[in-house]
Design a protein around this motif. Sequence first.
Motif, PDB file in Angstrom:
ATOM      1  N   ILE A 181       0.646  -1.152  -0.098  1.00 46.14           N
ATOM      2  CA  ILE A 181      -0.096   0.107   0.094  1.00 46.14           C
ATOM      3  C   ILE A 181       0.959   1.232   0.065  1.00 46.14           C
ATOM      4  O   ILE A 181       1.666   1.355   0.873  1.00 46.14           O
ATOM      5  N   GLU A 182       0.660   2.175  -0.885  1.00 51.28           N
ATOM      6  CA  GLU A 182       1.404   3.620  -0.813  1.00 51.28           C
ATOM      7  C   GLU A 182       0.418   4.427  -0.068  1.00 51.28           C
ATOM      8  O   GLU A 182      -0.542   4.569  -0.303  1.00 51.28           O
ATOM      9  N   ASP A 183       1.220   4.876   1.006  1.00 45.84           N
ATOM     10  CA  ASP A 183       0.710   6.394   1.666  1.00 45.84           C
ATOM     11  C   ASP A 183       1.095   7.399   0.693  1.00 45.84           C
ATOM     12  O   ASP A 183       2.159   7.848   0.925  1.00 45.84           O
ATOM     13  N   THR A 184       0.014   7.934  -0.082  1.00 47.14           N
ATOM     14  CA  THR A 184       0.423   8.851  -1.025  1.00 47.14           C
ATOM     15  C   THR A 184      -0.118  10.179  -0.398  1.00 47.14           C
ATOM     16  O   THR A 184      -0.420  11.048  -1.111  1.00 47.14           O
ATOM     17  N   ALA A 185      -0.502  10.394   0.936  1.00 47.23           N
ATOM     18  CA  ALA A 185      -1.221  11.533   1.451  1.00 47.23           C
ATOM     19  C   ALA A 185      -0.228  12.710   1.149  1.00 47.23           C
ATOM     20  O   ALA A 185      -0.935  13.863   0.783  1.00 47.23           O
ATOM     21  N   TRP A 186       1.119  12.594   1.052  1.00 45.07           N
ATOM     22  CA  TRP A 186       1.709  13.726   0.615  1.00 45.07           C
ATOM     23  C   TRP A 186       2.282  13.784  -0.589  1.00 45.07           C
ATOM     24  O   TRP A 186       3.039  14.651  -1.175  1.00 45.07           O
ATOM     25  N   GLY A 187       1.817  12.695  -1.424  1.00 45.42           N
ATOM     26  CA  GLY A 187       2.643  12.537  -2.806  1.00 45.42           C
ATOM     27  C   GLY A 187       1.662  12.851  -4.101  1.00 45.42           C
ATOM     28  O   GLY A 187       2.181  12.453  -5.275  1.00 45.42           O
ATOM     29  N   CYS A 188       0.705  13.470  -3.794  1.00 39.65           N
ATOM     30  CA  CYS A 188      -0.423  13.899  -4.832  1.00 39.65           C
ATOM     31  C   CYS A 188       0.497  14.390  -6.219  1.00 39.65           C
ATOM     32  O   CYS A 188       0.738  15.830  -5.866  1.00 39.65           O
ATOM     33  N   GLY A 189       0.469  13.959  -7.236  1.00 46.71           N
ATOM     34  CA  GLY A 189       1.065  14.328  -8.385  1.00 46.71           C
ATOM     35  C   GLY A 189       2.686  14.208  -8.567  1.00 46.71           C
ATOM     36  O   GLY A 189       3.474  14.618  -9.531  1.00 46.71           O
ATOM     37  N   ALA A 190       3.437  13.657  -7.223  1.00 42.39           N
ATOM     38  CA  ALA A 190       4.694  13.449  -7.369  1.00 42.39           C
ATOM     39  C   ALA A 190       4.861  12.102  -8.440  1.00 42.39           C
ATOM     40  O   ALA A 190       4.154  11.202  -8.485  1.00 42.39           O
ATOM     41  N   LYS A 191       6.133  11.876  -8.755  1.00 45.56           N
ATOM     42  CA  LYS A 191       6.238  10.879  -9.798  1.00 45.56           C
ATOM     43  C   LYS A 191       7.699  10.096  -9.641  1.00 45.56           C
ATOM     44  O   LYS A 191       8.619  10.579  -8.753  1.00 45.56           O
ATOM     45  N   LEU A 192       7.685   8.808  -9.938  1.00 46.09           N
ATOM     46  CA  LEU A 192       8.968   8.010  -9.782  1.00 46.09           C
ATOM     47  C   LEU A 192       9.152   7.419 -11.280  1.00 46.09           C
ATOM     48  O   LEU A 192       8.075   6.722 -11.587  1.00 46.09           O
ATOM     49  N   HIS A 193      10.263   7.490 -11.851  1.00 46.25           N
ATOM     50  CA  HIS A 193      10.685   7.079 -13.380  1.00 46.25           C
ATOM     51  C   HIS A 193       9.376   7.507 -14.300  1.00 46.25           C
ATOM     52  O   HIS A 193       8.825   6.499 -14.925  1.00 46.25           O
ATOM     53  N   GLY A 194       8.784   8.783 -13.994  1.00 42.93           N
ATOM     54  CA  GLY A 194       7.864   9.157 -14.866  1.00 42.93           C
ATOM     55  C   GLY A 194       6.387   8.639 -14.549  1.00 42.93           C
ATOM     56  O   GLY A 194       5.608   8.924 -15.164  1.00 42.93           O
ATOM     57  N   VAL A 195       6.335   7.751 -13.545  1.00 41.49           N
ATOM     58  CA  VAL A 195       5.057   7.335 -13.091  1.00 41.49           C
ATOM     59  C   VAL A 195       4.456   8.191 -11.853  1.00 41.49           C
ATOM     60  O   VAL A 195       5.117   8.106 -11.062  1.00 41.49           O
ATOM     61  N   ASN A 196       3.081   8.503 -11.828  1.00 46.37           N
ATOM     62  CA  ASN A 196       2.750   8.937 -10.791  1.00 46.37           C
ATOM     63  C   ASN A 196       2.755   8.094  -9.534  1.00 46.37           C
ATOM     64  O   ASN A 196       2.293   6.656  -9.864  1.00 46.37           O
ATOM     65  N   LEU A 197       2.804   8.725  -8.388  1.00 51.07           N
ATOM     66  CA  LEU A 197       3.080   7.539  -7.140  1.00 51.07           C
ATOM     67  C   LEU A 197       1.524   7.318  -7.052  1.00 51.07           C
ATOM     68  O   LEU A 197       0.585   8.095  -7.174  1.00 51.07           O
ATOM     69  N   GLY A 198       1.442   6.122  -6.330  1.00 46.90           N
ATOM     70  CA  GLY A 198       0.033   5.650  -6.243  1.00 46.90           C
ATOM     71  C   GLY A 198      -0.239   4.549  -7.355  1.00 46.90           C
ATOM     72  O   GLY A 198      -1.110   3.705  -7.215  1.00 46.90           O
ATOM     73  N   ASN A 199       0.812   4.446  -8.379  1.00 47.73           N
ATOM     74  CA  ASN A 199       0.739   3.218  -9.176  1.00 47.73           C
ATOM     75  C   ASN A 199       1.636   2.207  -9.031  1.00 47.73           C
ATOM     76  O   ASN A 199       1.719   1.218  -9.797  1.00 47.73           O
ATOM     77  N   PHE A 200       2.143   2.192  -7.927  1.00 46.43           N
ATOM     78  CA  PHE A 200       3.375   1.202  -7.411  1.00 46.43           C
ATOM     79  C   PHE A 200       2.708   0.069  -6.766  1.00 46.43           C
ATOM     80  O   PHE A 200       3.486  -0.975  -6.724  1.00 46.43           O
ATOM     81  N   GLY A 201       1.830   0.300  -5.746  1.00 49.55           N
ATOM     82  CA  GLY A 201       1.425  -0.574  -4.920  1.00 49.55           C
ATOM     83  C   GLY A 201       0.075  -1.313  -5.526  1.00 49.55           C
ATOM     84  O   GLY A 201      -0.621  -0.980  -6.614  1.00 49.55           O
ATOM     85  N   HIS A 202      -0.455  -2.376  -4.551  1.00 51.27           N
ATOM     86  CA  HIS A 202      -1.608  -2.796  -4.974  1.00 51.27           C
ATOM     87  C   HIS A 202      -2.902  -1.623  -4.802  1.00 51.27           C
ATOM     88  O   HIS A 202      -3.694  -1.612  -5.363  1.00 51.27           O
ATOM     89  N   MET A 203      -2.650  -0.759  -3.816  1.00 52.05           N
ATOM     90  CA  MET A 203      -3.499   0.056  -3.407  1.00 52.05           C
ATOM     91  C   MET A 203      -2.766   1.466  -2.895  1.00 52.05           C
ATOM     92  O   MET A 203      -1.677   1.591  -2.507  1.00 52.05           O
ATOM     93  N   ALA A 204      -3.361   2.587  -3.136  1.00 47.54           N
ATOM     94  CA  ALA A 204      -2.823   3.906  -2.360  1.00 47.54           C
ATOM     95  C   ALA A 204      -3.854   4.883  -1.915  1.00 47.54           C
ATOM     96  O   ALA A 204      -5.059   4.655  -2.141  1.00 47.54           O
ATOM     97  N   ALA A 205      -3.237   5.516  -0.913  1.00 45.51           N
ATOM     98  CA  ALA A 205      -4.286   6.331  -0.082  1.00 45.51           C
ATOM     99  C   ALA A 205      -3.928   7.832  -0.151  1.00 45.51           C
ATOM    100  O   ALA A 205      -2.494   8.140   0.384  1.00 45.51           O
ATOM    101  N   PHE A 206      -4.470   8.779  -0.805  1.00 46.11           N
ATOM    102  CA  PHE A 206      -4.285  10.013  -0.648  1.00 46.11           C
ATOM    103  C   PHE A 206      -5.059  10.803   0.236  1.00 46.11           C
ATOM    104  O   PHE A 206      -6.152  10.481   0.475  1.00 46.11           O
ATOM    105  N   SER A 207      -4.451  11.923   0.693  1.00 45.63           N
ATOM    106  CA  SER A 207      -5.169  12.897   1.600  1.00 45.63           C
ATOM    107  C   SER A 207      -5.412  14.361   0.819  1.00 45.63           C
ATOM    108  O   SER A 207      -4.781  14.873   0.405  1.00 45.63           O
ATOM    109  N   PHE A 208      -6.538  14.792   1.383  1.00 45.75           N
ATOM    110  CA  PHE A 208      -6.974  16.192   1.234  1.00 45.75           C
ATOM    111  C   PHE A 208      -7.436  16.931   2.126  1.00 45.75           C
ATOM    112  O   PHE A 208      -8.273  17.720   2.318  1.00 45.75           O
ATOM    113  N   ASP A 209      -6.760  16.528   3.438  1.00 44.33           N
ATOM    114  CA  ASP A 209      -6.974  17.674   4.465  1.00 44.33           C
ATOM    115  C   ASP A 209      -6.482  18.804   4.112  1.00 44.33           C
ATOM    116  O   ASP A 209      -5.683  19.172   3.279  1.00 44.33           O
TER     117      ASP A 209
END
Length: 392
Positions: free
Chosen positions: A159-187
């Motif tokens: 699981i990727e905790d992408t709370a802080w990673g919205c729009g950040a990338k690794l090797h050209g791929v948005n974070l959130g696409n590496f794990g089975h699931m990802a969790a973003f935060s909009f607090d």
Amino acid sequence: MIMPGYELIGQEELESVTNVFKSGGGVLFRHGFDAMRNNQYAVRGFELEFAERIGGGHALAVSSGTAALRICLAALGVGVNDEVITQSFTFVATVEAIVESGAVPVIAEIDQSLGIDVSDLESKITPRTKAVILVHMLGNPGDAQQVRDFCERKGLFLIEDTAWGCGAKLHGVNLGNFGHMAAFSFDHAKIITTGEGGMVYSNDAALIERARAWHDHGHENNPSVPRWEDTRLSSGFNFRMSELQGAVGRAQLAKLDEILHAQRYQNAVYEDVIAKFAEVSVIPVLSGAEPSRDSFMFRAADAESASRIRAALVKRGRTTKILPEATSWHFAMHWTHIPSLVARHGGPEGLRNSLSKSTKNLESVVSIPIFVEQTESESEILFEALVEALRS
Ligand SMILES: *Cc1c(COP(=O)(O)O)cnc(C)c1O
């Protein structure tokens, strides 16, 4: 403290919310009331637009980032008798989600880039380990590729905790696409905000369907029956997002690229300042990483130097962000209020004395907030603070 998404809340968000009332009949619930809402579904629209922006997978909007993490664990079937590994440097919410699932949190060390230390994972595995939660802390991509390979080898969920990673990338791929699931935060302190809110994201449609039902009391929203006669496969909870939040989220998402662009620019300006001082260095990022840069991180010689730098910034009416002053909410060593964590280390003292590598890694880091609407004079203030702290 002013933060990115919050800074840019304005007319577009107001209009989007107003539309929920004007043309959407004032329906604030994500489901049903079809006769009243003129085919307007803000949360559904937000989910589709978000999924497309992050990589074409599937998205489920929920009530918070913490809820998103909890839902990921539920959808993956993680619970009682399981262990979940995460990293020492994260917001307490990551560990709270594990505790609420019934599983036991297991804490791995971090490395020089402040991401999970992949070499520490092996020693944390037991026959009960079910999943790893990789946190892209402060928007700095963790080594998602390596952690994914590790999880594949060991048969673990990622699981990727992408709370802080919205729009950040690794090797050209948005974070959130590496794990089975990802969790973003909009607090309200995150890159884009809906006041409170979050998003579960996955490339696996079946996992999102399980998440969708679980976050809505188990409702399958079976189209062949009315909602009050709906079918269900499991129990669940209520972590739904409201139409008001969905409407704000759509307007904020449209600003994401502008926010990231401004933050990355400011980060580069600060890097130029740091380059003038041999006593400090920027925190390295992985090769191929494009961080979200909502904070600027650098390393001082030691803990004492880091606190002198903070004092010089505070004296100028500025602030640091989490490091070095606020680790009590962001560093697992301090979480003696969480019984399963304490039990695993044989008591509060054991927990406090564990994670020596992370302690050493974190104690000399300074992190300052980056604002979208920030003037060049901010970098002069950093320069002056460094001169005072390091050379006087
Ligand atoms: C903010 C945050 C969360 C929780 O998100 P909320 O929307 O505040 O519940 C989880 N993990 C990390 C790393 C965070 O920074």
